[in-house]
Design an enzyme around this catalytic site. Structure first.
Site, PDB file in Angstrom:
ATOM      1  N   LEU A  51       0.863  -1.166   0.000  1.00  0.00           N
ATOM      2  CA  LEU A  51       0.000   0.000   0.000  1.00  0.00           C
ATOM      3  C   LEU A  51       0.905   1.223   0.000  1.00  0.00           C
ATOM      4  O   LEU A  51       1.933   1.229   0.683  1.00  0.00           O
ATOM      5  CB  LEU A  51      -0.911   0.031   1.236  1.00  0.00           C
ATOM      6  CG  LEU A  51      -1.989  -1.052   1.343  1.00  0.00           C
ATOM      7  CD1 LEU A  51      -2.754  -0.904   2.656  1.00  0.00           C
ATOM      8  CD2 LEU A  51      -2.946  -0.992   0.161  1.00  0.00           C
ATOM      9  N   ASP A  52       0.537   2.267  -0.759  1.00  0.00           N
ATOM     10  CA  ASP A  52       1.334   3.482  -0.790  1.00  0.00           C
ATOM     11  C   ASP A  52       1.514   4.025   0.624  1.00  0.00           C
ATOM     12  O   ASP A  52       0.696   3.767   1.512  1.00  0.00           O
ATOM     13  CB  ASP A  52       0.667   4.550  -1.657  1.00  0.00           C
ATOM     14  CG  ASP A  52       0.538   4.120  -3.115  1.00  0.00           C
ATOM     15  OD1 ASP A  52       1.262   3.188  -3.514  1.00  0.00           O
ATOM     16  OD2 ASP A  52      -0.289   4.716  -3.828  1.00  0.00           O
ATOM     17  N   ILE A  53       2.537   4.825   0.820  1.00  0.00           N
ATOM     18  CA  ILE A  53       2.851   5.332   2.155  1.00  0.00           C
ATOM     19  C   ILE A  53       1.697   6.105   2.769  1.00  0.00           C
ATOM     20  O   ILE A  53       1.473   6.052   3.976  1.00  0.00           O
ATOM     21  CB  ILE A  53       4.145   6.177   2.128  1.00  0.00           C
ATOM     22  CG1 ILE A  53       4.589   6.523   3.555  1.00  0.00           C
ATOM     23  CG2 ILE A  53       3.966   7.425   1.273  1.00  0.00           C
ATOM     24  CD1 ILE A  53       5.973   7.134   3.636  1.00  0.00           C
TER      25      ILE A  53
END
Length: 240
Positions: A104-106
């Site tokens: 998952l993106d930051i």
């Protein structure tokens, strides 16, 4: 059941490095089936044998399956020089052996699975298995039924065309709220799909993976092991 070296088992359970574990054995605080262990290299079946370290009995699990409600600002990796990682949120005995199932993106929140079962992880991520990933998002701009149709056909991006995606509009206006279900989970995929239509994703949360929804009782940063029922549902979903 597989036999393993005692020092490896204890190291994997978080009792220290191999060297530190050997010191525990030397100090006669490791007991296997009621007998003091004298050889750190002795082979044991940790699922079947009673292993006690300094009065603490081991609850050994070869495979670990964890659900995490990933908070923003944390990276989906096992190590990073700049940011806190998802495994940093877990107990040491899990953190040293699990890896995130995908990324998952930051700044993305929500459901992230972690495991040390490589085959299980690979199957969940394989596009051939068509394991759905569902997201809730707030979009800057108006999402319309035309976008729903385009997502259903697959969105053409610079480097690939997505598999057909299901877009559900919850509200539409200057800021829209939607749910979108995709199959692949490529880098920044949901953000890129909306960007292809000039729309910006302001907030993104994964709410489901395959048949497993995010546990609503988990606060951001909290985690728990998957239940046997959830594991069975995932395995059945993979095999279908």
């Amino acid at each position: 059941m597989k036999r393993e070296r005692l020092d490896k088992v204890l190291a994997n359970m978080g009792f220290g490095t191999r060297k530190e574990v050997k010191a525990l054995v030397k100090n006669k605080v490791v007991v296997v089936d009621g007998k003091v262990a004298t050889d750190p290299g002795m082979h044991v079946i940790p699922e079947e044998q009673e292993i006690v370290v300094d009065g603490e009995e081991l609850n050994y699990k070869r495979w670990v399956y964890v659900m995490l409600n990933k908070p923003p600002g944390v990276v989906s990796a096992t190590e990073d020089n700049l940011h806190e990682t998802v495994v940093d949120l877990l107990p040491y005995e899990w953190a040293i052996k699990v890896h995130p199932v995908g990324r998952l993106d930051i700044d993305t929140e929500g459901l992230l699975l972690l495991t040390n079962d490589g085959q299980f992880s690979h199957s969940l991520l394989s596009p051939k298995k068509k394991v759905e990933k569902e997201y809730f998002a707030r979009i800057e701009g108006r999402v319309t039924e035309e976008h729903v149709k385009e997502f259903a056909k697959g969105v053409e991006l610079e480097d690939f065309t997505t598999m057909p995606a299901t877009l559900n509009i919850l509200s539409s206006g200057e800021t829209s709220e939607i749910r979108v279900t995709i199959m692949e989970g490529k880098f920044h995929q949901v953000k890129r799909m909306f960007a292809a239509f000039g729309l910006h994703v302001a907030y993104l949360q994964r709410v489901r993976m395959g048949p497993i929804p995010l546990d609503p009782s988990l606060e951001l940063g909290e985690y728990r092991e998957l239940t046997e029922e959830e594991l069975e549902m995932l395995r059945n979903h993979i095999q279908k």
